[in-house]
Enzyme design. Structure first.
Site, PDB file in Angstrom:
ATOM      1  N   GLU A 129       0.925  -0.901  -0.301  1.00 29.98           N
ATOM      2  CA  GLU A 129      -0.208  -0.210  -0.013  1.00 29.98           C
ATOM      3  C   GLU A 129       0.634   1.126  -0.445  1.00 29.98           C
ATOM      4  O   GLU A 129       1.914   1.218   0.200  1.00 29.98           O
ATOM      5  CB  GLU A 129      -0.999   0.212   1.084  1.00 29.98           C
ATOM      6  CG  GLU A 129      -2.127  -0.908   1.212  1.00 29.98           C
ATOM      7  CD  GLU A 129      -3.089  -0.674   2.335  1.00 29.98           C
ATOM      8  OE1 GLU A 129      -1.871  -0.002   3.857  1.00 29.98           O
ATOM      9  OE2 GLU A 129      -3.513  -0.840   2.589  1.00 29.98           O
ATOM     10  N   ASP A 133       1.819  10.067   4.455  1.00 28.85           N
ATOM     11  CA  ASP A 133       2.764  10.768   5.057  1.00 28.85           C
ATOM     12  C   ASP A 133       1.435  12.269   5.876  1.00 28.85           C
ATOM     13  O   ASP A 133       1.293  13.272   6.036  1.00 28.85           O
ATOM     14  CB  ASP A 133       3.767  11.374   4.405  1.00 28.85           C
ATOM     15  CG  ASP A 133       4.402  12.551   5.429  1.00 28.85           C
ATOM     16  OD1 ASP A 133       4.907  11.913   6.708  1.00 28.85           O
ATOM     17  OD2 ASP A 133       5.931  13.705   4.560  1.00 28.85           O
ATOM     18  N   TYR A 241      -6.073   1.480   7.421  1.00 31.34           N
ATOM     19  CA  TYR A 241      -5.106   0.418   7.432  1.00 31.34           C
ATOM     20  C   TYR A 241      -5.647  -1.084   8.463  1.00 31.34           C
ATOM     21  O   TYR A 241      -4.051  -1.578   7.695  1.00 31.34           O
ATOM     22  CB  TYR A 241      -4.026   1.597   6.171  1.00 31.34           C
ATOM     23  CG  TYR A 241      -3.655   2.099   7.338  1.00 31.34           C
ATOM     24  CD1 TYR A 241      -2.490   1.629   8.754  1.00 31.34           C
ATOM     25  CD2 TYR A 241      -3.127   3.237   6.788  1.00 31.34           C
ATOM     26  CE1 TYR A 241      -1.720   2.747   9.122  1.00 31.34           C
ATOM     27  CE2 TYR A 241      -2.598   4.533   8.568  1.00 31.34           C
ATOM     28  CZ  TYR A 241      -1.862   4.097   8.954  1.00 31.34           C
ATOM     29  OH  TYR A 241      -0.748   4.755  10.497  1.00 31.34           O
ATOM     30  N   LYS A 329      10.969   3.723   1.713  1.00 31.86           N
ATOM     31  CA  LYS A 329      10.839   4.340   2.401  1.00 31.86           C
ATOM     32  C   LYS A 329      10.770   4.651   0.113  1.00 31.86           C
ATOM     33  O   LYS A 329      12.362   4.158  -0.380  1.00 31.86           O
ATOM     34  CB  LYS A 329      11.966   5.531   2.469  1.00 31.86           C
ATOM     35  CG  LYS A 329      11.363   4.914   4.290  1.00 31.86           C
ATOM     36  CD  LYS A 329       9.881   5.128   4.381  1.00 31.86           C
ATOM     37  CE  LYS A 329       9.965   6.466   5.804  1.00 31.86           C
ATOM     38  NZ  LYS A 329      10.575   7.186   6.570  1.00 31.86           N
ATOM     39  N   CYS A 422      36.856  21.837  21.523  1.00 37.20           N
ATOM     40  CA  CYS A 422      35.499  21.938  21.965  1.00 37.20           C
ATOM     41  C   CYS A 422      34.910  23.635  21.527  1.00 37.20           C
ATOM     42  O   CYS A 422      35.424  23.759  22.518  1.00 37.20           O
ATOM     43  CB  CYS A 422      35.137  20.991  23.160  1.00 37.20           C
ATOM     44  SG  CYS A 422      33.317  21.813  23.615  1.00 37.20           S
ATOM     45  N   CYS A 425      33.646  24.301  25.825  1.00 41.30           N
ATOM     46  CA  CYS A 425      34.448  24.583  27.184  1.00 41.30           C
ATOM     47  C   CYS A 425      35.630  24.679  26.849  1.00 41.30           C
ATOM     48  O   CYS A 425      36.277  24.436  27.614  1.00 41.30           O
ATOM     49  CB  CYS A 425      33.878  23.573  27.473  1.00 41.30           C
ATOM     50  SG  CYS A 425      34.724  21.726  27.417  1.00 41.30           S
ATOM     51  N   CYS A 440      34.569  16.252  22.421  1.00 39.98           N
ATOM     52  CA  CYS A 440      35.240  17.254  23.798  1.00 39.98           C
ATOM     53  C   CYS A 440      35.474  15.947  24.825  1.00 39.98           C
ATOM     54  O   CYS A 440      34.519  14.936  24.732  1.00 39.98           O
ATOM     55  CB  CYS A 440      34.074  18.117  23.997  1.00 39.98           C
ATOM     56  SG  CYS A 440      34.394  18.890  25.282  1.00 39.98           S
ATOM     57  N   CYS A 446      31.967  20.220  30.414  1.00 34.03           N
ATOM     58  CA  CYS A 446      31.653  21.038  29.674  1.00 34.03           C
ATOM     59  C   CYS A 446      29.774  20.866  30.157  1.00 34.03           C
ATOM     60  O   CYS A 446      28.785  20.034  29.326  1.00 34.03           O
ATOM     61  CB  CYS A 446      31.866  19.835  28.743  1.00 34.03           C
ATOM     62  SG  CYS A 446      31.154  20.459  26.697  1.00 34.03           S
TER      63      CYS A 446
HETATM   64  S1  IVH Z   1       0.567  -0.320   8.491  1.00 33.83           S
HETATM   65  C1  IVH Z   1       1.562  -2.318  13.018  1.00 33.83           C
HETATM   66  N1  IVH Z   1       0.185   1.249   6.577  1.00 33.83           N
HETATM   67  O1  IVH Z   1       3.754   4.802   8.685  1.00 33.83           O
HETATM   68  C2  IVH Z   1       1.462  -1.372  11.786  1.00 33.83           C
HETATM   69  N2  IVH Z   1       0.903   2.240   7.857  1.00 33.83           N
HETATM   70  O2  IVH Z   1       6.386   4.758   9.672  1.00 33.83           O
HETATM   71  C3  IVH Z   1       0.508  -0.962  11.256  1.00 33.83           C
HETATM   72  N3  IVH Z   1       1.383   4.299   8.242  1.00 33.83           N
HETATM   73  O3  IVH Z   1       2.804   4.183  12.428  1.00 33.83           O
HETATM   74  C4  IVH Z   1       0.556   0.318  10.146  1.00 33.83           C
HETATM   75  N4  IVH Z   1       0.605   4.361   5.454  1.00 33.83           N
HETATM   76  O4  IVH Z   1       1.140   5.197  11.211  1.00 33.83           O
HETATM   77  C5  IVH Z   1       0.543   1.220   7.479  1.00 33.83           C
HETATM   78  N5  IVH Z   1      -0.549   1.800   4.418  1.00 33.83           N
HETATM   79  C6  IVH Z   1      -0.122   2.316   5.269  1.00 33.83           C
HETATM   80  C7  IVH Z   1       0.025   3.737   6.568  1.00 33.83           C
HETATM   81  C8  IVH Z   1       0.889   3.560   7.643  1.00 33.83           C
HETATM   82  C9  IVH Z   1       0.729   5.272   6.862  1.00 33.83           C
HETATM   83  C10 IVH Z   1       2.371   5.368   8.969  1.00 33.83           C
HETATM   84  C11 IVH Z   1       1.917   4.611   9.841  1.00 33.83           C
HETATM   85  C12 IVH Z   1       2.850   3.968  11.060  1.00 33.83           C
HETATM   86  C13 IVH Z   1       3.670   5.301  10.281  1.00 33.83           C
HETATM   87  C14 IVH Z   1       5.204   4.197  10.458  1.00 33.83           C
END
Ligand code: IVH
Length: 693
Positions: A129, A133, A241, A329, A422, A425, A440, A446
């Site tokens: 999926e 953000d 989700y 990512k 440093c 300090c 340092c 410090c």
């Molecule tokens: S699954 C057990 N699916 O990303 C955790 N998370 O970086 C299940 N997020 O905490 C999460 N889109 O806030 C899942 N399609 C998606 C998501 C998603 C955004 C977020 C969520 C999670 C964070 C982790």
């Protein structure tokens, strides 16, 4: 007393009338809740009930100061400093591990197969999926009605934002259809679309109000408004989700549950795809990346999750992330700008970190004016000079970085010389052989290190002292009010209230929030000490293994490298010699001991709890697995034992309670026999933990 109700429009209520009516409404709504939820015998129609709640909320929106602690919109006792009630999540809200490269994704799948002992040919469906953000939210529905909304908070406790969430139009206040369990917590992401974010910022700017750095911050700021009318005026959206507590199963796999969530009236994450192996997953990733710019909202990657819930259950969690899911990512967004200066920051452990001061530039929708240059070697390797044009990138929440110098643009004149003192300090700053970091040597003298240690001490994952920001720590430190952690607990309102920027009320709030942290878990306490290499995971290991602060100090302080106490420390699976040396070094240093004992006198440090299933016969026992197990892999056996509260060790000692012998067990079996430690066959072990093969 029967206060006026209904006929007087909310805008015309006096304060007194409003207060009286809120008291009355709280009682009345509670009465109807009890009838409805506990006795299944409502006296009024749903529409009339909704009208009561709506009136309660409208009055609270106009008189936020009058919101009662037992208000129907604030079900849990309010934490005064944030204005929101606290919600204890019945199941923790977790985060995800990250993958950056294709190989990480392949390894994620391989790890799962290894853990489960699945052969390469066995099917393993993965749901992919888009990763939105925004910020995660848990929505609790009882009898199909939204009764509570909570932010993730620290994963265990979040903020009660019910009144605000009720104003979000993009989620059902009542679930559609009928096929939902009586209790279901739906989890997902609240976000703002990019166009709405720009429009909001334009309005804010015109009104001279705060502008937001990115859509995510705008969504967070809009949701965490004390006045729900403001939230209502902000265009927030929600995509589902995941889920938390459910009173009955809602499906066997995620793909199927997505359809169920949609049928209840939720938007689910799109794009999404059911994949059957790494190739399909990576194709989905690339296609989604190509679609990214055309989407109305920000996404920062894709999430892969094992579809089958029974497998998810077996896979379980490591730290705060599930083994059955990972976030892949997207690459960072980049831009070019001019490097104006390099400042050196001194961290908690004395590390000198170079920070680039930049001509402000927008990178992926966010204004960046500082970026990290990592360390001395990186500056030299990239030959970064003041005056250069540099490429800056940011990825998700991480600190922006300087990637490289744009060699085609005019260059700065002189190579940068990293200081060997440093900057705070003046002590010598040295590099240990093999280390990339220059540190340092000022240690306790410090100021920078002392202040950073205090900042770490009060931070969210440590003592979580609300209202004690970095600025306050610096100013308290400079004036000698707070030099050590224990000083924080000796602060009095009279020390603070006459200082600039403080008043009687804010001073008292801070004192209250400090007082509320006098009782602390051993795990947080150990993490807060800021010992090198002891982050949350190692702090937890130490807490679980030693149980109480007294035992921990007594054992570690006695740990000479030849003795049994040291061997025990090393025997904790996950603690290697480097970490052990840091821990022993910290606890045997006389000054640290003084600071620690002074602090312990101010606090009540709770004994560590065995994580779950305290009723299990193996809780608190030390177990060693050896040889090849038949029914599960070694990792799964270990994870299962730990989830039942056992400690799993790598080698057999007198302290071992059980050695579980798989096929071809070798020297560990002999050692167990020598020491008279109980040995179990795999079958006996499974019988002990109450699980059939
Ligand atoms: S699954 C057990 N699916 O990303 C955790 N998370 O970086 C299940 N997020 O905490 C999460 N889109 O806030 C899942 N399609 C998606 C998501 C998603 C955004 C977020 C969520 C999670 C964070 C982790």
């Amino acid at each position: 007393m029967t206060p006026a109700k209904g006929p007087i429009p909310v805008e015309q209520l006096t304060r007194e009338e409003a207060a009286a009516e809120l008291t009355h409404l709280a009682k009345e709504i509670l009465h109807h809740d009890t009838l409805y939820y506990q006795q299944d015998a409502p006296e009024i129609s749903d529409a009339d009930y909704d009208a009561l709640r709506a009136r309660n909320e409208a009055i609270e929106a106009r008189f936020p100061k009058l919101i009662l602690p037992n208000s129907p919109s604030r079900r849990v006792g309010a934490r005064p400093s944030t204005g929101f009630g606290e919600v204890q999540h019945r199941l923790p809200m977790l985060s995800l591990g990250n993958a950056f490269a294709d190989d990480d994704v392949v390894e994620f799948l391989a790890r799962i197969r290894r853990f489960l002992g699945l052969g390469a040919e066995a099917a393993l469906d993965i749901v992919a999926e888009a990763k939105i953000d925004g910020l995660s939210l848990s929505l609790r529905y009882e009898a199909g009605k939204l009764v509570q909304a909570a932010t993730r908070g620290d994963g265990t406790k979040g903020e009660n934002v019910t009144a605000n969430v009720m104003t979000v139009k993009d989620l059902p206040v009542r679930l559609k259809g009928r096929a939902w369990p009586d209790v279901v917590e739906v989890r997902g992401e609240v976000f703002m679309r990019r166009a709405d974010f720009f429009a909001l910022n334009a309005r804010q700017e015109e009104a001279g109000a705060k502008v937001f750095a990115n859509p995510r911050n705008a969504a967070a700021g809009s949701l965490r408004q004390l006045d729900p009318r403001i939230t209502a005026s902000r265009p927030l959206h929600f995509m589902a989700y995941h889920w938390g507590e459910v009173s009955a199963p809602i499906g066997e796999g995620i793909w199927e549950i997505r359809k169920r969530l949609a049928s209840w009236g939720f938007r689910v994450n799109e794009p999404a795809r059911l994949c059957h192996g790494p190739d399909e997953m990576l194709t989905f990733y690339r296609e989604t990346l190509a679609e990214r710019a055309g989407l109305a909202h920000d996404i920062d990657g894709v999430v892969y999750k094992v579809d089958n819930l029974a497998l998810q259950d077996r896979l379980g969690f490591v730290s705060r992330a599930p083994r059955w899911a990972i976030a892949h990512k997207f690459p960072a967004e980049q831009a070019q700008t001019i490097l104006k200066a390099i400042d050196i920051q001194v961290g908690r452990t004395g590390a000198l970190t170079p920070v680039a001061r930049l001509e402000p530039i927008t990178v992926g929708g966010v204004v960046v004016s500082n970026a990290t240059l990592h360390n001395e070697d990186e500056i030299a390797r990239k030959d970064v000079r003041i005056g250069d044009t540099v490429v800056v990138q940011r990825a998700g929440d991480v600190i922006p970085q300087v990637v490289e110098v744009v060699l085609e643009k005019p260059r700065g004149n002189t190579p940068y010389i990293f200081p060997n003192e440093c900057p705070v300090c003046g002590s010598q700053a040295v590099r240990e052989p093999g280390e990339a970091v220059r540190r340092c040597t000022g240690g306790l003298i410090c100021a920078a290190q002392a202040v950073e240690r205090l900042k770490h001490f009060v931070s969210r994952d440590a003592f979580d002292i609300e209202g004690m920001g970095a600025k306050h720590i610096v100013s308290f430190w400079e004036d000698g009010l707070v030099k050590t952690p224990a000083d924080i607990f000796r602060l009095k309102a009279s020390d603070i209230e006459n200082r600039e920027g403080w008043g009687e009320k804010s001073a008292q709030n801070l004192i209250d929030s400090i007082a509320s942290r006098r009782t602390v878990s051993l795990e947080r306490f150990v993490y807060a000490l800021g010992i090198r290499q002891v982050g949350q995971a190692n702090a937890k290991l130490l807490a679980r293994n030693y149980g109480t602060l007294d035992d921990l100090i007594r054992n570690i302080a006695a740990a000479d490298p030849e003795g049994a106490a040291y061997a025990d420390l090393l025997n904790i699976e996950g603690i290697g010699p480097g970490v052990a040396a840091e821990i022993v070094g910290f606890f045997t240093e006389p000054h640290n001991r003084e600071v620690l004992e002074d602090l312990a006198r101010e606090l009540s440090v709770e004994a560590a709890q065995v994580p779950s299933d305290t009723g299990s016969p193996v809780a608190g026992k030390t177990v060693v697995f050896t040889g090849t197990l038949e029914s599960v892999t070694r990792s799964e056996a270990k994870a299962r034992a730990e989830s039942l509260g056992a400690k799993v060790a790598g080698s057999v000692s007198k302290k071992t309670d059980y050695v579980v012998l798989g096929a071809d067990a070798g020297s560990k079996a002999r050692k167990a026999a020598e020491l008279g430690v109980t040995t179990l066959s795999e079958e006996e072990w499974l019988a002990l933990i109450g699980r059939a093969i």
